[in-house]
Every structure is written in structure tokens, then in C-alpha cells.
Design an enzyme around this catalytic site. Sequence first.
Site, short mmCIF file in Angstrom:
data_model
loop_
_atom_site.label_atom_id
_atom_site.label_comp_id
_atom_site.label_asym_id
_atom_site.label_seq_id
_atom_site.Cartn_x
_atom_site.Cartn_y
_atom_site.Cartn_z
N ASP A 1 -6.27 -4.62 -0.11
CA ASP A 1 -7.34 -4.94 0.92
C ASP A 1 -8.08 -6.17 0.79
O ASP A 1 -8.80 -6.72 1.61
CB ASP A 1 -8.37 -3.72 0.89
CG ASP A 1 -7.97 -2.50 1.07
OD1 ASP A 1 -7.41 -2.15 2.26
OD2 ASP A 1 -8.04 -1.27 0.48
N GLU B 1 0.83 -1.34 0.07
CA GLU B 1 -0.02 -0.01 0.14
C GLU B 1 0.88 1.31 -0.01
O GLU B 1 0.58 2.17 -0.69
CB GLU B 1 -1.02 0.04 1.46
CG GLU B 1 -1.62 1.34 1.33
CD GLU B 1 -2.77 1.44 2.52
OE1 GLU B 1 -3.57 2.26 2.39
OE2 GLU B 1 -2.74 0.44 3.23
N ASP C 1 -0.69 -5.14 3.05
CA ASP C 1 -1.45 -3.82 3.65
C ASP C 1 -0.74 -4.17 5.01
O ASP C 1 -1.29 -4.79 5.72
CB ASP C 1 -3.00 -4.02 3.57
CG ASP C 1 -3.44 -2.66 4.09
OD1 ASP C 1 -2.84 -1.81 4.53
OD2 ASP C 1 -4.83 -2.55 3.74
N ILE D 1 -1.21 -1.87 7.33
CA ILE D 1 -1.96 -1.76 8.58
C ILE D 1 -3.40 -1.35 7.84
O ILE D 1 -3.67 -0.46 7.16
CB ILE D 1 -1.81 -0.60 9.40
CG1 ILE D 1 -0.71 -0.60 10.24
CG2 ILE D 1 -3.05 -0.43 10.46
CD1 ILE D 1 -0.27 0.60 11.15
N ASP D 2 -4.44 -2.26 7.94
CA ASP D 2 -5.75 -2.20 7.36
C ASP D 2 -6.78 -1.61 8.59
O ASP D 2 -6.58 -2.26 9.60
CB ASP D 2 -6.42 -3.20 6.73
CG ASP D 2 -7.85 -3.09 6.10
OD1 ASP D 2 -7.75 -2.00 5.28
OD2 ASP D 2 -8.71 -3.50 6.58
N THR E 1 -6.05 2.08 9.08
CA THR E 1 -5.53 3.25 9.74
C THR E 1 -6.01 4.29 10.52
O THR E 1 -5.72 4.71 11.55
CB THR E 1 -4.45 3.89 8.73
OG1 THR E 1 -3.69 2.76 7.87
CG2 THR E 1 -3.63 4.78 9.20
#
Length: 308
Positions: A251, A84, A104, A106-107, A109
Site C-alpha cells: 500500500d 499482496e 498491490d 487492486i488497492d 478491493t
Amino acid sequence: MKPSSEEEEEAVQGVGPWDECFEVAVQLALRAGQIIRKALGEEKHVSTKTSAADLVTETDHRVEDLIVSELRKRFPSHSRFIAEEATASGAKCVLTPSPTWIIDPIDGTCNFVHRFPTVAVSIGFAVHQELEFGVIHHCTEERLYTGRRGQGAFCNGQRLQVSRETGRPVVTAVSERPTHLCSDLAKALVLTEIGPKRDPDTLKVFLSNMERLLHAKAHGVRVIGSSTLALCYLASGAADAYYQFGLHCWDLAAATVIIREAGGIVIDTSGGPLDLMSCRVVAAGTREMAALIAQALQTINYGRDDDK
């Protein structure tokens, strides 16, 4: 609930050409989760990307750098990474036949910035443009979701199974004209996310889509701030359907494997096959439910990941 050593061992067992890749992904997701949990309660340096609601922190970069650097060390022949923050900095987002890691860091954020605990790290892996496995770690609850093509989906070692709710089409006569179809979602809990666009036209369509589902008698529509975890809840049977415009391949990649291996369906919002780069998705426990959701939606155009 933290994965035990036995559950972690069960999660990485299997027979196939990508066993070592899967095992490394599991261990890196767990390491990343430790970093994110520690940083959750600390002061953060926050920047924006495509909009005021599209956030990034130093922890996003730290976790992504950790995962990519470790994967490069362990698998020097793997040269394709779709991550990402690297993509936000200008790296090309193209899925090729080569082994490709889709990350990803940190999905959720925005949740992370506000110390709202629904955050996850997601690692997917594709070869010949076919998704092979996905690993998603719900950092604050220490839930490890995994799926491998042809080998099932699990959370902390427990097999996942989607809901079998189908919904039903309802035939309604309109004067003397031919009948038309609407949907009855009376037993369905539907999940979605807003997406980064907040202009008036986009919000109007987003709210209209929610209204359509509520008029179709859905039990509820939920927004939790993490696409990957919403999709994991679908895989676990806690929700019946998910849709979104404006999510990205990082994602979706890992979660798609998990949902499919839990018996679910992942398709395009048009009702056709999933296009990982299209920035849109419908997922459900059954094909019937997925079709009903897709038919109800108006499109929000976010372009494509591989055109950016």
C-alpha cells in the site's frame, strides 16, 4: 481524465539506471487499469482473507499474475517480488538489497466489490532497500501518478506539490505544573483508513484517534477506502496529512516515493523514520504537521509484514 500519449511519454522520461523498469511499470499499470475498469461493473467472485472486511476477488489475482509474469519476462534477473495476493497465500514478505518489485494489484478491493470507483493499481520498486520509483494508476479516473527518486512527482504529466500547512503546537498551562503541548490542526484536512481489524478494542482506539484530531480542530477526517489514492491526494496538495495502522508495504511503497518527490514527509507513527514493514505510517506535507499528527495517535498493533 485519461493520460495522453504525450503525458505518458513525459511520465516515463528520465535519466538513470532504472529507466526501462520505470517505463514497463507505467505500461503495466495502464494495462491493469483497463482490466479493472472493465471488471468493475461485472459480477465478482469474492473471498475473505484476514477478516470479513479484508476482501479478494478473481480480478486481484488476474492483475497480480499479469504484472508479475510480465516483469519476469522483461527482467529475468529480478527474482524478488512482494505482491499482496502472493503474500496472503504464504509467500515471504522480505525486503532485501536485490531489485524488488512491490505490487498491490487492486488497492481498494472493498470499493471495487461494491462498484465504488476509488480503486487503483500500485507498483513500487526498490534497490538496496531504497525506494527508487512508484507508479499508481487511479483506474476509473485514468489518473497516472508517478514519482522517481530525485526526479519529481507527477499526475498525468503535471508536477505535484504537497500542501505547506504546518499546524501549530499550543502551549497550555495546567495549574502550577509545567506546561504541556497539544496541537491546533484548524486548517488541516486529514485522511486515514480503518484497517482490517474490527474487534471492539481496535475500533475503540481507531475512533479515539479520530476524536483526538477533531478535538484539535482539524477541518475534517476522511476515509476513502484506498490507502494509495489517499496518499496520492496528499501528494497533490488536496489533503494535509494521512495516518494509518494496518496498511502494508504494497500500500505504501509506490506512494512514499510520490509523496517525497512532491516535497512531503513520510514517517513512522512513533515520529521516527519510516519502516516500510511496520504496518503503520504518518505522512504530511510538512515535517511539523507530521509530528503533530504522530503525537496525537494511540498505537494499534498490526505486527510487521516481514514477520508474517
